[in-house]
Design an enzyme around this catalytic site. Structure first.
Site, PDB file in Angstrom:
ATOM      1  CE  LYS A   1      -3.406   2.144   4.563  1.00  0.00           C
ATOM      2  NZ  LYS A   1      -2.669   1.051   4.009  1.00  0.00           N
TER       3      LYS A   1
ATOM      4  CB  SER B   1      -0.972   0.022   1.187  1.00  0.00           C
ATOM      5  OG  SER B   1      -0.287   0.237   2.392  1.00  0.00           O
TER       6      SER B   1
END
Length: 136
Positions: A89, A52
């Site tokens: 993230k 990601s």
């Protein structure tokens, strides 16, 4: 048996542009603890699993240096705990609320909903990469 690294650095540094004459000596040792860890009691290492964050240069198997003593800010890469799972993230704020952004177009932003069990567990300060995966 693998030899232990001496930790020595070249006196003139390592040039990434045009080559310079080779140096036959080294200046001082590099202590990775001193270089990478500012707050030893609150610094942890973690290995990346998943894709990601690939567009941010973070790949599967990379090692993160995570400092839990730092207050996360807009744009920091953070290890978050959200509803029972840890995730890596980029932290953004939209309308005053945290939104977790991946660095891969396959993944949508994750808005942190009111009532969620959310913590910015730690701020990533360094990424250690293996540039020869599978060939060490």
């Amino acid at each position: 048996m693998a030899e232990k690294s001496s930790g020595l650095i070249l006196a003139e540094g390592i040039h990434a542009g045009f080559p310079s004459p080779a140096q036959d000596y080294s200046d001082q040792a590099i202590d990775l603890n001193k270089e990478l860890i500012r707050h030893p009691a609150s610094t942890f290492f973690g290995r990346v699993a998943g894709d990601s964050m690939t567009d941010a240069g973070v790949g599967e198997g990379d090692i993160l240096v995570i400092d839990r003593s730092l207050n996360p800010s807009e744009g920091d890469m953070v290890v978050c705990y959200l509803d029972g799972e840890f995730a890596l993230k980029t932290l953004r704020f939209e309308e005053g609320r945290p939104v977790l952004h991946a660095a891969n177009p396959k993944y949508k932003p994750i808005p942190v909903e009111e009532g969620s069990d959310f913590r910015a567990w730690g701020v990533v300060t360094y990424i250690i990469k293996n540039v020869r995966p599978g060939r060490l």
